[in-house]
Design a protein around this motif. Structure first.
Motif, PDB file in Angstrom:
ATOM      1  N   ARG A 145       0.435  -1.363  -5.220  1.00 22.67           N
ATOM      2  CA  ARG A 145       1.095  -2.599  -4.801  1.00 22.67           C
ATOM      3  C   ARG A 145       0.510  -3.753  -5.618  1.00 22.67           C
ATOM      4  NH1 ARG A 145       3.779  -2.830  -0.106  1.00 22.67           N
ATOM      5  NH2 ARG A 145       2.674  -0.964   0.558  1.00 22.67           N
ATOM      6  N   ASP A 146       1.388  -4.494  -6.272  1.00 18.95           N
ATOM      7  CA  ASP A 146       0.957  -5.618  -7.138  1.00 18.95           C
ATOM      8  C   ASP A 146      -0.125  -5.149  -8.107  1.00 18.95           C
ATOM      9  OD1 ASP A 146       2.674  -7.139  -5.597  1.00 18.95           O
ATOM     10  OD2 ASP A 146       1.066  -7.748  -4.192  1.00 18.95           O
ATOM     11  N   GLY A 147       0.060  -3.938  -8.680  1.00 14.59           N
ATOM     12  CA  GLY A 147      -0.884  -3.432  -9.677  1.00 14.59           C
ATOM     13  C   GLY A 147      -2.154  -2.855  -9.088  1.00 14.59           C
ATOM     14  N   LYS A 148      -2.302  -2.902  -7.759  1.00 18.31           N
ATOM     15  CA  LYS A 148      -3.531  -2.399  -7.120  1.00 18.31           C
ATOM     16  C   LYS A 148      -3.243  -1.171  -6.265  1.00 18.31           C
ATOM     17  CE  LYS A 148      -5.878  -5.157  -4.617  1.00 18.31           C
ATOM     18  NZ  LYS A 148      -6.118  -6.377  -3.813  1.00 18.31           N
ATOM     19  N   VAL A 149      -4.200  -0.241  -6.232  1.00  9.74           N
ATOM     20  CA  VAL A 149      -4.040   0.931  -5.362  1.00  9.74           C
ATOM     21  C   VAL A 149      -4.368   0.506  -3.933  1.00  9.74           C
ATOM     22  CG1 VAL A 149      -4.919   3.237  -4.812  1.00  9.74           C
ATOM     23  CG2 VAL A 149      -4.532   2.586  -7.198  1.00  9.74           C
ATOM     24  N   ASP A 150      -3.456   0.823  -3.036  1.00 15.31           N
ATOM     25  CA  ASP A 150      -3.611   0.330  -1.662  1.00 15.31           C
ATOM     26  C   ASP A 150      -3.269   1.435  -0.651  1.00 15.31           C
ATOM     27  OD1 ASP A 150      -4.115  -1.457   0.287  1.00 15.31           O
ATOM     28  OD2 ASP A 150      -2.184  -2.512   0.149  1.00 15.31           O
ATOM     29  N   VAL A 151      -3.765   1.289   0.572  1.00 17.18           N
ATOM     30  CA  VAL A 151      -3.427   2.249   1.636  1.00 17.18           C
ATOM     31  C   VAL A 151      -2.788   1.481   2.784  1.00 17.18           C
ATOM     32  CG1 VAL A 151      -4.316   3.873   3.361  1.00 17.18           C
ATOM     33  CG2 VAL A 151      -5.320   3.816   1.059  1.00 17.18           C
ATOM     34  N   GLU A 152      -1.539   1.819   3.044  1.00 20.68           N
ATOM     35  CA  GLU A 152      -0.844   1.171   4.159  1.00 20.68           C
ATOM     36  C   GLU A 152      -0.475   2.210   5.221  1.00 20.68           C
ATOM     37  OE1 GLU A 152       3.135  -1.574   4.731  1.00 20.68           O
ATOM     38  OE2 GLU A 152       2.463  -1.086   2.714  1.00 20.68           O
ATOM     39  N   TYR A 153      -0.238   3.447   4.733  1.00 17.34           N
ATOM     40  CA  TYR A 153       0.168   4.540   5.617  1.00 17.34           C
ATOM     41  C   TYR A 153      -0.883   5.652   5.638  1.00 17.34           C
ATOM     42  CZ  TYR A 153       4.939   2.863   6.234  1.00 17.34           C
ATOM     43  OH  TYR A 153       6.031   2.128   6.591  1.00 17.34           O
ATOM     44  N   TYR A 154      -0.864   6.382   6.705  1.00 13.81           N
ATOM     45  CA  TYR A 154      -1.709   7.580   6.806  1.00 13.81           C
ATOM     46  C   TYR A 154      -0.814   8.775   7.109  1.00 13.81           C
ATOM     47  CZ  TYR A 154      -5.716   4.588   6.629  1.00 13.81           C
ATOM     48  OH  TYR A 154      -6.652   3.698   6.189  1.00 13.81           O
ATOM     49  N   ALA A 155      -1.147   9.936   6.508  1.00 10.97           N
ATOM     50  CA  ALA A 155      -0.389  11.158   6.802  1.00 10.97           C
ATOM     51  C   ALA A 155      -1.128  11.930   7.887  1.00 10.97           C
ATOM     52  CB  ALA A 155      -0.266  12.007   5.547  1.00 10.97           C
ATOM     53  N   ILE A 156      -0.370  12.380   8.864  1.00 11.52           N
ATOM     54  CA  ILE A 156      -0.973  13.156   9.967  1.00 11.52           C
ATOM     55  C   ILE A 156      -0.477  14.591   9.865  1.00 11.52           C
ATOM     56  CG2 ILE A 156      -1.096  13.378  12.490  1.00 11.52           C
ATOM     57  CD1 ILE A 156       0.190  10.468  12.320  1.00 11.52           C
ATOM     58  N   ASN A 157      -1.387  15.536   9.909  1.00 10.89           N
ATOM     59  CA  ASN A 157      -1.031  16.961   9.986  1.00 10.89           C
ATOM     60  C   ASN A 157      -1.536  17.492  11.299  1.00 10.89           C
ATOM     61  OD1 ASN A 157       0.221  17.749   7.538  1.00 10.89           O
ATOM     62  ND2 ASN A 157      -1.739  17.319   6.521  1.00 10.89           N
ATOM     63  N   VAL A 158      -0.637  18.052  12.072  1.00 10.48           N
ATOM     64  CA  VAL A 158      -1.082  18.597  13.345  1.00 10.48           C
ATOM     65  C   VAL A 158      -0.312  19.878  13.664  1.00 10.48           C
ATOM     66  CG1 VAL A 158       0.481  17.101  14.674  1.00 10.48           C
ATOM     67  CG2 VAL A 158      -1.549  17.996  15.768  1.00 10.48           C
ATOM     68  N   VAL A 159      -1.042  20.901  14.170  1.00  8.17           N
ATOM     69  CA  VAL A 159      -0.403  22.159  14.550  1.00  8.17           C
ATOM     70  C   VAL A 159      -0.050  22.063  16.033  1.00  8.17           C
ATOM     71  CG1 VAL A 159      -0.754  24.646  14.833  1.00  8.17           C
ATOM     72  CG2 VAL A 159      -1.639  23.471  12.808  1.00  8.17           C
ATOM     73  N   VAL A 160       1.239  22.274  16.336  1.00  8.83           N
ATOM     74  CA  VAL A 160       1.649  22.166  17.750  1.00  8.83           C
ATOM     75  C   VAL A 160       2.351  23.450  18.187  1.00  8.83           C
ATOM     76  CG1 VAL A 160       1.946  19.652  17.583  1.00  8.83           C
ATOM     77  CG2 VAL A 160       3.920  21.138  17.268  1.00  8.83           C
TER      78      VAL A 160
END
Ligand code: ATP
Ligand code: PRP
Ligand code: MG
Length: 398
Positions: free
Chosen positions: A338-353
Protein backbone atom coordinates in the motif's frame (compact mmCIF):
# COMPACT_ATOMS: atom_id res chain seq x y z
CA UNK A 1 -30.05 -73.52 -7.54
CA UNK A 2 -32.72 -72.04 -5.25
CA UNK A 3 -31.28 -71.37 -1.81
CA UNK A 4 -33.75 -73.70 -0.10
CA UNK A 5 -32.56 -76.71 -2.08
CA UNK A 6 -29.11 -76.13 -0.71
CA UNK A 7 -30.46 -76.14 2.81
CA UNK A 8 -29.90 -79.00 5.17
CA UNK A 9 -30.85 -79.65 8.75
CA UNK A 10 -27.80 -79.81 10.93
CA UNK A 11 -29.75 -81.58 13.64
CA UNK A 12 -27.99 -79.59 16.36
CA UNK A 13 -29.99 -79.86 19.53
CA UNK A 14 -29.20 -77.38 22.22
CA UNK A 15 -30.59 -79.65 24.89
CA UNK A 16 -27.16 -81.30 25.09
CA UNK A 17 -25.38 -77.99 25.27
CA UNK A 18 -22.69 -77.17 27.83
CA UNK A 19 -23.10 -74.37 30.35
CA UNK A 20 -23.93 -70.91 28.90
CA UNK A 21 -20.93 -68.97 27.67
CA UNK A 22 -20.32 -65.26 28.15
CA UNK A 23 -21.86 -63.23 25.35
CA UNK A 24 -19.88 -60.90 23.09
CA UNK A 25 -20.57 -57.96 20.88
CA UNK A 26 -18.54 -55.59 18.82
CA UNK A 27 -18.97 -52.13 20.24
CA UNK A 28 -17.28 -49.74 17.85
CA UNK A 29 -15.94 -46.74 19.70
CA UNK A 30 -13.57 -43.98 18.64
CA UNK A 31 -10.52 -45.53 20.22
CA UNK A 32 -11.38 -49.18 20.05
CA UNK A 33 -8.45 -51.39 20.68
CA UNK A 34 -6.80 -53.90 18.45
CA UNK A 35 -7.45 -57.24 19.99
CA UNK A 36 -7.66 -60.91 19.47
CA UNK A 37 -11.11 -62.40 19.05
CA UNK A 38 -10.39 -64.82 21.80
CA UNK A 39 -12.04 -63.10 24.75
CA UNK A 40 -15.35 -62.82 22.96
CA UNK A 41 -15.62 -65.82 20.71
CA UNK A 42 -13.29 -68.41 22.10
CA UNK A 43 -15.70 -69.93 24.56
CA UNK A 44 -17.27 -72.55 22.34
CA UNK A 45 -14.33 -72.90 19.96
CA UNK A 46 -13.71 -76.37 21.26
CA UNK A 47 -17.24 -77.44 20.32
CA UNK A 48 -17.13 -76.15 16.75
CA UNK A 49 -13.36 -76.32 16.50
CA UNK A 50 -11.33 -73.87 14.43
CA UNK A 51 -8.52 -75.31 12.34
CA UNK A 52 -5.69 -75.92 14.80
CA UNK A 53 -2.82 -73.49 14.33
CA UNK A 54 -0.40 -76.39 14.25
CA UNK A 55 -1.87 -77.59 10.91
CA UNK A 56 -1.03 -74.36 9.11
CA UNK A 57 2.09 -74.36 6.93
CA UNK A 58 5.13 -72.51 8.23
CA UNK A 59 4.84 -68.78 7.58
CA UNK A 60 8.47 -68.25 6.69
CA UNK A 61 8.43 -69.82 3.21
CA UNK A 62 7.39 -66.74 1.20
CA UNK A 63 8.89 -63.30 1.22
CA UNK A 64 6.01 -61.25 -0.18
CA UNK A 65 3.29 -60.05 2.19
CA UNK A 66 -0.31 -60.88 1.21
CA UNK A 67 -3.56 -59.06 1.89
CA UNK A 68 -6.97 -60.55 1.04
CA UNK A 69 -9.70 -58.23 -0.25
CA UNK A 70 -13.35 -59.20 -0.98
CA UNK A 71 -13.63 -60.38 -4.59
CA UNK A 72 -17.39 -59.87 -4.79
CA UNK A 73 -20.43 -58.82 -2.82
CA UNK A 74 -21.28 -55.42 -1.40
CA UNK A 75 -17.95 -55.01 0.41
CA UNK A 76 -15.75 -55.33 -2.70
CA UNK A 77 -16.21 -51.90 -4.26
CA UNK A 78 -16.16 -50.00 -0.98
CA UNK A 79 -12.94 -51.70 0.08
CA UNK A 80 -11.19 -50.56 -3.10
CA UNK A 81 -12.58 -47.07 -2.79
CA UNK A 82 -11.45 -46.74 0.84
CA UNK A 83 -7.93 -47.83 -0.12
CA UNK A 84 -7.94 -45.40 -3.05
CA UNK A 85 -8.89 -42.55 -0.72
CA UNK A 86 -5.77 -43.45 1.27
CA UNK A 87 -3.61 -43.26 -1.90
CA UNK A 88 -3.43 -47.05 -1.86
CA UNK A 89 -5.04 -47.70 -5.26
CA UNK A 90 -5.16 -51.37 -6.16
CA UNK A 91 -3.77 -52.15 -9.62
CA UNK A 92 -5.49 -55.11 -11.20
CA UNK A 93 -4.30 -55.82 -14.73
CA UNK A 94 -7.26 -58.00 -15.65
CA UNK A 95 -10.63 -58.03 -13.83
CA UNK A 96 -10.73 -61.85 -13.99
CA UNK A 97 -7.36 -62.16 -12.27
CA UNK A 98 -7.38 -62.84 -8.57
CA UNK A 99 -4.08 -61.11 -7.84
CA UNK A 100 -3.20 -57.44 -7.94
CA UNK A 101 -0.82 -55.02 -6.32
CA UNK A 102 -0.70 -51.66 -4.62
CA UNK A 103 2.08 -49.70 -6.34
CA UNK A 104 2.71 -47.58 -3.25
CA UNK A 105 3.55 -50.64 -1.14
CA UNK A 106 5.96 -52.74 -3.24
CA UNK A 107 6.21 -55.83 -1.07
CA UNK A 108 2.43 -56.28 -0.76
CA UNK A 109 0.45 -58.69 -2.92
CA UNK A 110 -3.36 -58.36 -3.14
CA UNK A 111 -5.50 -61.51 -3.39
CA UNK A 112 -9.20 -61.16 -4.21
CA UNK A 113 -11.12 -63.81 -2.30
CA UNK A 114 -14.63 -64.50 -1.02
CA UNK A 115 -14.91 -62.94 2.48
CA UNK A 116 -15.15 -66.28 4.29
CA UNK A 117 -12.10 -67.55 2.41
CA UNK A 118 -10.13 -64.51 3.54
CA UNK A 119 -10.73 -65.56 7.14
CA UNK A 120 -9.90 -69.19 6.37
CA UNK A 121 -6.69 -68.25 4.55
CA UNK A 122 -5.58 -65.97 7.36
CA UNK A 123 -5.83 -68.97 9.65
CA UNK A 124 -4.07 -71.32 7.26
CA UNK A 125 -1.17 -68.90 6.80
CA UNK A 126 -1.87 -68.19 3.09
CA UNK A 127 -2.79 -64.57 3.81
CA UNK A 128 -1.24 -62.19 6.34
CA UNK A 129 -3.84 -59.41 6.30
CA UNK A 130 -7.42 -59.02 5.18
CA UNK A 131 -10.29 -56.57 4.98
CA UNK A 132 -13.56 -58.26 5.83
CA UNK A 133 -16.79 -57.75 7.83
CA UNK A 134 -16.61 -58.47 11.55
CA UNK A 135 -19.57 -60.86 11.11
CA UNK A 136 -17.47 -63.06 8.85
CA UNK A 137 -14.39 -62.83 11.07
CA UNK A 138 -16.49 -63.97 14.03
CA UNK A 139 -18.32 -66.73 12.19
CA UNK A 140 -15.36 -68.30 10.40
CA UNK A 141 -12.66 -67.31 12.92
CA UNK A 142 -14.52 -69.15 15.68
CA UNK A 143 -12.43 -67.55 18.37
CA UNK A 144 -9.08 -68.52 16.85
CA UNK A 145 -6.46 -66.57 18.79
CA UNK A 146 -4.34 -66.23 15.68
CA UNK A 147 -6.77 -63.65 14.26
CA UNK A 148 -6.15 -60.11 15.43
CA UNK A 149 -8.57 -57.31 14.59
CA UNK A 150 -6.19 -54.42 13.84
CA UNK A 151 -8.85 -51.84 12.88
CA UNK A 152 -12.40 -52.65 13.92
CA UNK A 153 -14.26 -49.68 12.46
CA UNK A 154 -13.53 -48.98 8.80
CA UNK A 155 -16.89 -47.21 8.59
CA UNK A 156 -18.55 -49.21 5.83
CA UNK A 157 -20.49 -52.48 5.58
CA UNK A 158 -22.49 -51.64 8.69
CA UNK A 159 -25.02 -54.30 9.58
CA UNK A 160 -26.06 -56.52 12.46
CA UNK A 161 -26.58 -60.23 12.75
CA UNK A 162 -30.00 -60.44 14.30
CA UNK A 163 -32.72 -62.90 15.21
CA UNK A 164 -36.13 -62.28 13.67
CA UNK A 165 -39.53 -63.96 13.92
CA UNK A 166 -42.88 -63.52 12.10
CA UNK A 167 -44.92 -60.50 13.14
CA UNK A 168 -48.13 -62.49 13.40
CA UNK A 169 -49.53 -65.83 14.50
CA UNK A 170 -48.00 -67.36 17.64
CA UNK A 171 -45.34 -64.62 17.62
CA UNK A 172 -47.77 -61.70 17.68
CA UNK A 173 -47.04 -60.89 21.34
CA UNK A 174 -43.41 -62.02 21.33
CA UNK A 175 -41.26 -58.91 21.54
CA UNK A 176 -38.17 -59.93 23.49
CA UNK A 177 -35.74 -62.83 23.48
CA UNK A 178 -37.00 -63.68 26.94
CA UNK A 179 -40.56 -64.00 25.59
CA UNK A 180 -39.25 -66.33 22.89
CA UNK A 181 -37.30 -68.57 25.31
CA UNK A 182 -40.36 -68.91 27.53
CA UNK A 183 -42.75 -70.02 24.79
CA UNK A 184 -44.19 -73.42 25.74
CA UNK A 185 -44.29 -74.49 22.08
CA UNK A 186 -40.60 -75.51 21.97
CA UNK A 187 -40.00 -79.07 23.07
CA UNK A 188 -37.52 -81.80 22.26
CA UNK A 189 -39.94 -83.22 19.67
CA UNK A 190 -40.83 -79.80 18.28
CA UNK A 191 -37.83 -77.51 18.71
CA UNK A 192 -37.59 -73.88 17.60
CA UNK A 193 -36.42 -74.14 13.99
CA UNK A 194 -33.89 -71.43 13.13
CA UNK A 195 -32.55 -70.91 9.64
CA UNK A 196 -29.19 -69.18 9.30
CA UNK A 197 -26.00 -68.84 7.30
CA UNK A 198 -24.21 -68.19 10.61
CA UNK A 199 -24.34 -71.59 12.29
CA UNK A 200 -21.46 -71.01 14.69
CA UNK A 201 -22.59 -67.63 15.98
CA UNK A 202 -26.29 -68.51 15.94
CA UNK A 203 -25.73 -71.68 17.94
CA UNK A 204 -23.42 -70.00 20.43
CA UNK A 205 -25.80 -67.07 20.94
CA UNK A 206 -28.90 -69.16 21.55
CA UNK A 207 -27.06 -71.48 23.93
CA UNK A 208 -25.89 -68.47 25.93
CA UNK A 209 -29.39 -67.09 26.04
CA UNK A 210 -30.72 -70.27 27.60
CA UNK A 211 -32.58 -71.86 24.68
CA UNK A 212 -32.92 -75.60 25.27
CA UNK A 213 -34.78 -76.90 22.26
CA UNK A 214 -33.47 -75.46 19.02
CA UNK A 215 -32.80 -76.97 15.63
CA UNK A 216 -30.69 -75.15 13.06
CA UNK A 217 -31.30 -75.20 9.34
CA UNK A 218 -28.44 -73.88 7.29
CA UNK A 219 -28.99 -71.88 4.09
CA UNK A 220 -27.04 -69.37 2.04
CA UNK A 221 -29.62 -66.84 0.88
CA UNK A 222 -33.25 -65.69 0.80
CA UNK A 223 -33.55 -66.69 4.46
CA UNK A 224 -36.50 -64.38 4.99
CA UNK A 225 -38.62 -66.71 2.84
CA UNK A 226 -38.30 -69.65 5.23
CA UNK A 227 -40.80 -68.61 7.96
CA UNK A 228 -43.57 -67.58 5.49
CA UNK A 229 -43.04 -70.91 3.69
CA UNK A 230 -43.39 -72.76 7.00
CA UNK A 231 -39.85 -74.15 6.78
CA UNK A 232 -38.51 -72.33 9.86
CA UNK A 233 -39.85 -70.45 12.89
CA UNK A 234 -37.10 -67.83 13.10
CA UNK A 235 -34.10 -66.56 11.16
CA UNK A 236 -30.67 -65.35 12.22
CA UNK A 237 -29.47 -63.13 9.37
CA UNK A 238 -27.80 -59.85 8.54
CA UNK A 239 -29.92 -56.74 8.72
CA UNK A 240 -28.96 -53.26 7.62
CA UNK A 241 -31.94 -51.14 6.52
CA UNK A 242 -34.50 -53.66 7.82
CA UNK A 243 -36.40 -53.53 4.51
CA UNK A 244 -36.09 -57.24 3.69
CA UNK A 245 -37.46 -58.21 7.10
CA UNK A 246 -40.35 -55.78 6.78
CA UNK A 247 -41.22 -56.89 3.27
CA UNK A 248 -41.41 -60.48 4.50
CA UNK A 249 -43.54 -59.75 7.55
CA UNK A 250 -40.76 -60.48 10.04
CA UNK A 251 -39.63 -58.47 13.07
CA UNK A 252 -36.50 -58.23 15.19
CA UNK A 253 -37.01 -58.67 18.92
CA UNK A 254 -35.39 -56.97 21.90
CA UNK A 255 -32.12 -58.65 22.89
CA UNK A 256 -31.93 -60.49 19.57
CA UNK A 257 -28.78 -58.85 18.13
CA UNK A 258 -26.05 -61.50 17.92
CA UNK A 259 -23.28 -59.21 16.71
CA UNK A 260 -22.89 -55.69 15.33
CA UNK A 261 -20.67 -55.58 12.30
CA UNK A 262 -18.76 -53.34 9.95
CA UNK A 263 -15.65 -53.72 7.81
CA UNK A 264 -12.44 -54.49 9.72
CA UNK A 265 -8.73 -54.90 9.01
CA UNK A 266 -7.66 -58.27 10.33
CA UNK A 267 -4.20 -59.84 10.59
CA UNK A 268 -2.67 -63.17 11.41
CA UNK A 269 -0.86 -62.96 14.72
CA UNK A 270 1.75 -65.44 13.52
CA UNK A 271 2.46 -63.36 10.43
CA UNK A 272 2.75 -60.19 12.48
CA UNK A 273 5.31 -61.92 14.65
CA UNK A 274 7.24 -63.90 12.10
CA UNK A 275 6.92 -62.72 8.53
CA UNK A 276 9.33 -59.98 7.57
CA UNK A 277 7.57 -56.77 6.57
CA UNK A 278 4.08 -57.61 7.86
CA UNK A 279 4.31 -55.43 10.96
CA UNK A 280 5.69 -52.47 8.98
CA UNK A 281 2.99 -52.76 6.29
CA UNK A 282 0.30 -53.11 8.95
CA UNK A 283 1.62 -49.96 10.60
CA UNK A 284 1.44 -47.99 7.35
CA UNK A 285 -2.06 -49.28 6.52
CA UNK A 286 -3.26 -48.49 10.01
CA UNK A 287 -1.77 -44.99 10.01
CA UNK A 288 -3.31 -44.16 6.65
CA UNK A 289 -6.69 -45.67 7.44
CA UNK A 290 -6.96 -43.99 10.83
CA UNK A 291 -5.77 -40.62 9.57
CA UNK A 292 -8.11 -40.80 6.59
CA UNK A 293 -11.17 -41.91 8.56
CA UNK A 294 -10.48 -39.20 11.11
CA UNK A 295 -10.31 -36.64 8.28
CA UNK A 296 -13.59 -37.64 6.62
CA UNK A 297 -15.70 -36.06 9.36
CA UNK A 298 -13.82 -32.72 9.32
CA UNK A 299 -13.38 -29.80 6.92
CA UNK A 300 -10.72 -27.12 6.66
CA UNK A 301 -12.17 -23.60 6.68
CA UNK A 302 -10.09 -20.62 5.57
CA UNK A 303 -11.26 -17.02 5.84
CA UNK A 304 -9.87 -13.51 5.85
CA UNK A 305 -10.50 -11.08 8.67
CA UNK A 306 -9.60 -7.44 9.12
CA UNK A 307 -7.63 -6.77 12.32
CA UNK A 308 -4.92 -4.85 14.10
CA UNK A 309 -2.89 -7.85 15.22
CA UNK A 310 -2.95 -11.67 15.11
CA UNK A 311 -3.72 -11.72 18.84
CA UNK A 312 -6.68 -9.39 18.46
CA UNK A 313 -8.09 -11.58 15.64
CA UNK A 314 -7.43 -14.69 17.73
CA UNK A 315 -9.45 -13.19 20.61
CA UNK A 316 -12.41 -12.71 18.31
CA UNK A 317 -12.14 -16.21 16.76
CA UNK A 318 -11.73 -17.98 20.08
CA UNK A 319 -14.82 -16.22 21.46
CA UNK A 320 -16.84 -18.45 19.09
CA UNK A 321 -17.57 -22.03 20.20
CA UNK A 322 -17.35 -23.63 16.73
CA UNK A 323 -14.04 -22.08 15.71
CA UNK A 324 -11.58 -23.64 18.11
CA UNK A 325 -10.11 -26.13 15.60
CA UNK A 326 -8.09 -29.21 16.52
CA UNK A 327 -5.64 -27.25 18.65
CA UNK A 328 -6.92 -23.71 18.11
CA UNK A 329 -7.04 -21.68 14.88
CA UNK A 330 -3.95 -20.85 12.82
CA UNK A 331 -3.83 -17.12 12.13
CA UNK A 332 -1.36 -15.57 9.71
CA UNK A 333 -0.89 -12.05 8.34
CA UNK A 334 -1.91 -11.31 4.74
CA UNK A 335 0.70 -8.94 3.32
CA UNK A 336 -0.17 -6.33 0.71
CA UNK A 337 1.59 -3.35 -0.77
CA UNK A 338 0.00 0.00 0.00
CA UNK A 339 1.50 3.33 -1.12
CA UNK A 340 4.75 1.48 -1.90
CA UNK A 341 4.92 -0.04 1.61
CA UNK A 342 4.31 -3.62 2.73
CA UNK A 343 1.37 -3.57 5.09
CA UNK A 344 -0.92 -5.96 7.00
CA UNK A 345 -4.60 -5.17 7.09
CA UNK A 346 -6.08 -8.68 6.94
CA UNK A 347 -5.35 -11.94 8.66
CA UNK A 348 -6.00 -15.42 7.24
CA UNK A 349 -7.65 -17.90 9.58
CA UNK A 350 -7.33 -21.66 9.11
CA UNK A 351 -9.51 -23.79 11.27
CA UNK A 352 -10.56 -27.46 11.14
CA UNK A 353 -14.26 -27.87 11.93
CA UNK A 354 -16.51 -30.94 12.16
CA UNK A 355 -18.54 -31.33 8.94
CA UNK A 356 -21.78 -31.25 10.85
CA UNK A 357 -20.89 -27.88 12.37
CA UNK A 358 -19.86 -26.28 9.07
CA UNK A 359 -22.82 -23.97 8.63
CA UNK A 360 -22.69 -22.85 12.26
CA UNK A 361 -18.96 -22.15 11.87
CA UNK A 362 -19.54 -20.04 8.78
CA UNK A 363 -22.24 -18.05 10.58
CA UNK A 364 -19.90 -17.47 13.51
CA UNK A 365 -17.04 -16.46 11.21
CA UNK A 366 -19.26 -13.93 9.46
CA UNK A 367 -20.52 -12.55 12.77
CA UNK A 368 -16.95 -11.60 13.74
CA UNK A 369 -16.10 -10.08 10.37
CA UNK A 370 -14.82 -13.09 8.37
CA UNK A 371 -14.99 -12.88 4.57
CA UNK A 372 -13.83 -14.83 1.52
CA UNK A 373 -14.51 -18.17 3.22
CA UNK A 374 -12.97 -21.23 1.53
CA UNK A 375 -13.92 -24.77 2.54
CA UNK A 376 -11.59 -27.70 1.71
CA UNK A 377 -11.92 -31.46 2.18
CA UNK A 378 -9.11 -33.11 4.13
CA UNK A 379 -7.38 -36.33 3.07
CA UNK A 380 -5.68 -37.13 6.36
CA UNK A 381 -5.43 -35.96 9.94
CA UNK A 382 -2.37 -37.64 11.45
CA UNK A 383 -2.37 -37.48 15.21
CA UNK A 384 0.87 -37.88 17.14
CA UNK A 385 0.31 -41.58 17.58
CA UNK A 386 -2.52 -43.90 16.58
CA UNK A 387 -4.09 -45.52 19.67
CA UNK A 388 -4.79 -48.66 17.65
CA UNK A 389 -1.09 -49.11 16.85
CA UNK A 390 -0.17 -48.85 20.51
CA UNK A 391 -2.88 -51.36 21.31
CA UNK A 392 -1.72 -53.72 18.59
CA UNK A 393 1.83 -53.71 19.94
CA UNK A 394 0.60 -54.44 23.42
CA UNK A 395 -1.70 -57.20 22.11
CA UNK A 396 1.38 -58.73 20.47
CA UNK A 397 3.47 -58.28 23.58
CA UNK A 398 5.90 -55.95 21.75
N1 ATP B 1 -27.59 -55.82 4.32
C1 ATP B 1 -26.53 -56.57 4.34
N2 ATP B 1 -26.67 -57.86 4.07
C2 ATP B 1 -25.61 -58.66 4.02
N3 ATP B 1 -24.34 -58.25 4.28
C3 ATP B 1 -24.14 -56.98 4.58
C4 ATP B 1 -25.22 -56.09 4.61
N4 ATP B 1 -24.74 -54.92 4.91
C5 ATP B 1 -23.43 -55.07 5.07
N5 ATP B 1 -23.05 -56.33 4.87
C6 ATP B 1 -21.67 -56.83 4.95
O1 ATP B 1 -21.29 -57.26 3.64
C7 ATP B 1 -20.71 -58.54 3.71
C8 ATP B 1 -20.85 -59.21 2.37
O2 ATP B 1 -22.20 -59.34 2.06
P1 ATP B 1 -22.72 -59.74 0.60
O3 ATP B 1 -24.08 -60.32 0.78
O4 ATP B 1 -22.60 -58.59 -0.31
O5 ATP B 1 -21.67 -60.71 0.10
P2 ATP B 1 -21.72 -62.22 0.08
O6 ATP B 1 -22.57 -62.70 1.22
O7 ATP B 1 -20.30 -62.63 -0.03
O8 ATP B 1 -22.42 -62.46 -1.30
P3 ATP B 1 -23.63 -63.42 -1.54
O9 ATP B 1 -24.74 -62.90 -0.64
O10 ATP B 1 -23.93 -63.25 -2.98
O11 ATP B 1 -23.14 -64.77 -1.16
C9 ATP B 1 -21.39 -59.19 4.88
O12 ATP B 1 -20.64 -60.26 5.41
C10 ATP B 1 -21.49 -58.03 5.86
O13 ATP B 1 -20.27 -57.87 6.55
O1 PRP C 1 -31.86 -55.00 6.03
P1 PRP C 1 -31.67 -54.97 4.54
O2 PRP C 1 -31.07 -53.69 4.08
O3 PRP C 1 -32.95 -55.29 3.82
O4 PRP C 1 -30.58 -56.08 4.17
C1 PRP C 1 -30.68 -57.41 4.63
C2 PRP C 1 -30.65 -58.41 3.52
O5 PRP C 1 -29.45 -58.27 2.76
C3 PRP C 1 -28.77 -59.52 2.72
O6 PRP C 1 -29.14 -60.27 1.64
P2 PRP C 1 -28.42 -60.10 0.22
O7 PRP C 1 -28.86 -58.82 -0.42
O8 PRP C 1 -26.94 -60.26 0.39
O9 PRP C 1 -29.03 -61.28 -0.61
P3 PRP C 1 -28.77 -62.83 -0.40
O10 PRP C 1 -29.82 -63.30 0.57
O11 PRP C 1 -28.95 -63.40 -1.75
O12 PRP C 1 -27.38 -62.99 0.13
C4 PRP C 1 -29.21 -60.21 4.00
O13 PRP C 1 -29.02 -61.61 3.92
C5 PRP C 1 -30.65 -59.80 4.11
O14 PRP C 1 -31.49 -60.65 3.37
MG1 MG D 1 -25.52 -61.76 0.74
Amino acid sequence: MPAMLAAQFTGLSLSQSPAPQPSFRLRPSPAVRARSLAPRVAASAAAVSAKPIAEAPPVADRTVVRIGLPSKGRMAEQTLSLLKSCQLSVRQLNPRQYTADIPLIPNLEVWFQRPKDIVRKLQSGDLDLGIVGFDIVSEYGKGNEDLVVVHDALEFGHCRLSLAVPKEGIFENINTLEDLVKMPEWTEERPLRVVTGFGYLGDKFLREKGFKHVRFLSADGALESYPPMGMADAIVDLVSSGTTLRENNLKEIEGGVVVESQATLVASRKSLHKRKGVLEITHELLERLEAHLRATTELMVTANMRGNSAEEVAERVLSQTSLCGLQGPTISPVYCRRDGKVDVEYYAINVVVPQKLLYKSIQQLRSIGGSGVLVTKLTYIFDEETPRWRNLLSELGL
